[in-house]
Design a protein around this motif. Sequence first.
Motif, PDB file in Angstrom:
ATOM      1  N   LEU A 194       0.816  -1.217   0.000  1.00 44.25           N
ATOM      2  CA  LEU A 194       0.000   0.000   0.000  1.00 44.25           C
ATOM      3  C   LEU A 194       0.852   1.271   0.000  1.00 44.25           C
ATOM      4  O   LEU A 194       1.991   1.266   0.458  1.00 44.25           O
ATOM      5  CB  LEU A 194      -0.897   0.014   1.242  1.00 44.25           C
ATOM      6  CG  LEU A 194      -1.794  -1.216   1.436  1.00 44.25           C
ATOM      7  CD1 LEU A 194      -2.548  -1.118   2.751  1.00 44.25           C
ATOM      8  CD2 LEU A 194      -2.765  -1.364   0.276  1.00 44.25           C
ATOM      9  N   ASP A 195       0.249   2.354  -0.463  1.00 42.25           N
ATOM     10  CA  ASP A 195       0.916   3.668  -0.395  1.00 42.25           C
ATOM     11  C   ASP A 195       1.188   4.032   1.053  1.00 42.25           C
ATOM     12  O   ASP A 195       0.450   3.625   1.943  1.00 42.25           O
ATOM     13  CB  ASP A 195      -0.044   4.755  -0.911  1.00 42.25           C
ATOM     14  CG  ASP A 195      -0.069   4.793  -2.411  1.00 42.25           C
ATOM     15  OD1 ASP A 195       0.691   4.019  -3.017  1.00 42.25           O
ATOM     16  OD2 ASP A 195      -0.853   5.580  -2.956  1.00 42.25           O
ATOM     17  N   VAL A 196       2.211   4.862   1.259  1.00 50.97           N
ATOM     18  CA  VAL A 196       2.597   5.203   2.633  1.00 50.97           C
ATOM     19  C   VAL A 196       1.430   5.812   3.417  1.00 50.97           C
ATOM     20  O   VAL A 196       1.193   5.450   4.570  1.00 50.97           O
ATOM     21  CB  VAL A 196       3.805   6.159   2.628  1.00 50.97           C
ATOM     22  CG1 VAL A 196       4.131   6.621   4.034  1.00 50.97           C
ATOM     23  CG2 VAL A 196       5.002   5.456   2.019  1.00 50.97           C
ATOM     24  N   SER A 197       0.651   6.700   2.791  1.00 51.50           N
ATOM     25  CA  SER A 197      -0.446   7.346   3.528  1.00 51.50           C
ATOM     26  C   SER A 197      -1.517   6.331   3.903  1.00 51.50           C
ATOM     27  O   SER A 197      -2.085   6.376   4.987  1.00 51.50           O
ATOM     28  CB  SER A 197      -1.059   8.459   2.680  1.00 51.50           C
ATOM     29  OG  SER A 197      -1.559   7.900   1.491  1.00 51.50           O
ATOM     30  N   VAL A 198      -1.766   5.378   3.004  1.00 53.97           N
ATOM     31  CA  VAL A 198      -2.782   4.354   3.284  1.00 53.97           C
ATOM     32  C   VAL A 198      -2.247   3.363   4.318  1.00 53.97           C
ATOM     33  O   VAL A 198      -2.989   2.846   5.150  1.00 53.97           O
ATOM     34  CB  VAL A 198      -3.178   3.635   1.974  1.00 53.97           C
ATOM     35  CG1 VAL A 198      -4.280   2.636   2.214  1.00 53.97           C
ATOM     36  CG2 VAL A 198      -3.608   4.651   0.932  1.00 53.97           C
ATOM     37  N   ASN A 204      -3.392   1.949  11.789  1.00 57.06           N
ATOM     38  CA  ASN A 204      -4.264   2.481  12.843  1.00 57.06           C
ATOM     39  C   ASN A 204      -5.499   1.602  13.021  1.00 57.06           C
ATOM     40  O   ASN A 204      -5.927   1.353  14.148  1.00 57.06           O
ATOM     41  CB  ASN A 204      -4.719   3.913  12.518  1.00 57.06           C
ATOM     42  CG  ASN A 204      -3.584   4.893  12.703  1.00 57.06           C
ATOM     43  OD1 ASN A 204      -2.625   4.600  13.412  1.00 57.06           O
ATOM     44  ND2 ASN A 204      -3.667   6.044  12.058  1.00 57.06           N
ATOM     45  N   LEU A 205      -6.038   1.134  11.891  1.00 58.94           N
ATOM     46  CA  LEU A 205      -7.226   0.283  11.968  1.00 58.94           C
ATOM     47  C   LEU A 205      -6.899  -1.019  12.722  1.00 58.94           C
ATOM     48  O   LEU A 205      -7.667  -1.468  13.575  1.00 58.94           O
ATOM     49  CB  LEU A 205      -7.742  -0.029  10.554  1.00 58.94           C
ATOM     50  CG  LEU A 205      -8.902  -1.013  10.464  1.00 58.94           C
ATOM     51  CD1 LEU A 205     -10.138  -0.477  11.176  1.00 58.94           C
ATOM     52  CD2 LEU A 205      -9.252  -1.310   9.000  1.00 58.94           C
ATOM     53  N   LEU A 206      -5.719  -1.590  12.427  1.00 54.89           N
ATOM     54  CA  LEU A 206      -5.334  -2.831  13.112  1.00 54.89           C
ATOM     55  C   LEU A 206      -5.162  -2.596  14.614  1.00 54.89           C
ATOM     56  O   LEU A 206      -5.569  -3.417  15.434  1.00 54.89           O
ATOM     57  CB  LEU A 206      -4.046  -3.407  12.500  1.00 54.89           C
ATOM     58  CG  LEU A 206      -4.229  -4.113  11.159  1.00 54.89           C
ATOM     59  CD1 LEU A 206      -2.880  -4.389  10.506  1.00 54.89           C
ATOM     60  CD2 LEU A 206      -5.004  -5.430  11.332  1.00 54.89           C
TER      61      LEU A 206
END
Length: 273
Positions: A194-198, A204-206
């Motif tokens: 994934l892209d760095v921002s994603v 964070n979600l994990l």
Amino acid sequence: MAGTGTAHLRDADNDDLLLTVRNLVVEYDTGRAGKVHAVSDISFDVKRGETLGVVGESGCGKSTVAKAVMQLPQPTSGEVKFKGDDLAAMSPRELRSARRTLQMIFQDPISSLNPLRKVRHIVAEGLDVAGGRSRAEKQAMVDDILSVVGLDPDVAGDRRPHEFSGGQCQRISIARAMVVEPELVICDEPVSALDVSVQAQILNLLEDMKERYGLTLLFIAHDLAVVKNVSDRVMVMYLGKVCEVASPDLLYAEPLHPYTEALLSAIPEPDPM
Ligand SMILES: Nc1ncnc2c1ncn2[C@@H]1O[C@H](COP(=O)(O)OP(=O)(O)OP(=O)(O)O)[C@@H](O)[C@H]1O
Ligand SMILES: [Mg+2]
């Protein structure tokens, strides 16, 4: 501690340990080319509620360890105990039931999802296998978990994976793993594609999921910087062996193994200019 060291191991009878892996060996038979020793006698354990980060360069055996824990396929030798029971000694039926509380999230979010199925069916797969719930109950659980991972169930549920971005597909994979209320989740490089921002959003979600559901995580990455922020302890692997296991702060402050030092020096410094 390098190679087959045991100083990092905790007492296997300790009830706090959710996963204990001892003397794990995985060899792949490649026919005429001979045997590949992917994992050579490694041991580690994971306490309930802990995140164990696993780092090491490409090909060092990280995914092989993850798959061996899931018994996909069974390791060549060694013991994998989950909640005190040896997974290798289980019948296929017992193993199916144990796997429900043991889930895996893969590196490539798009190819790990069946392209032909709608998202709500993909997420419901684990519930279908488990049985015992009405269709309405399953639908409610799927809608609920899709909302938790940040997807609108009314919009996302009826679409197929190719209609989503990589980050959204990883949210779907996380929902698929979480819907069965697992205790241990193995994340095999969940943000590498994934892209760095994603990446930050998914990490964070994990973390959110971990807190909300009291999860235990085995978190694999090839990047020490990613692992440092999410792990309580970090296991560094090199050529199928364990180099060292330590808390991330200690690992950063005083790497014991030259390979760990080399990994650390590969982390780019932020440049204020
Ligand atoms: N099915 C297989 N058959 C033969 N060899 C394999 C197989 N799967 C993995 N290997 C070999 O086992 C070793 C460990 O591979 P593994 O995929 O576990 O590494 P990894 O640390 O996960 O790497 P990456 O960071 O690239 O994902 C490598 O040398 C690889 O070539
Ligand atoms: Mg891998």
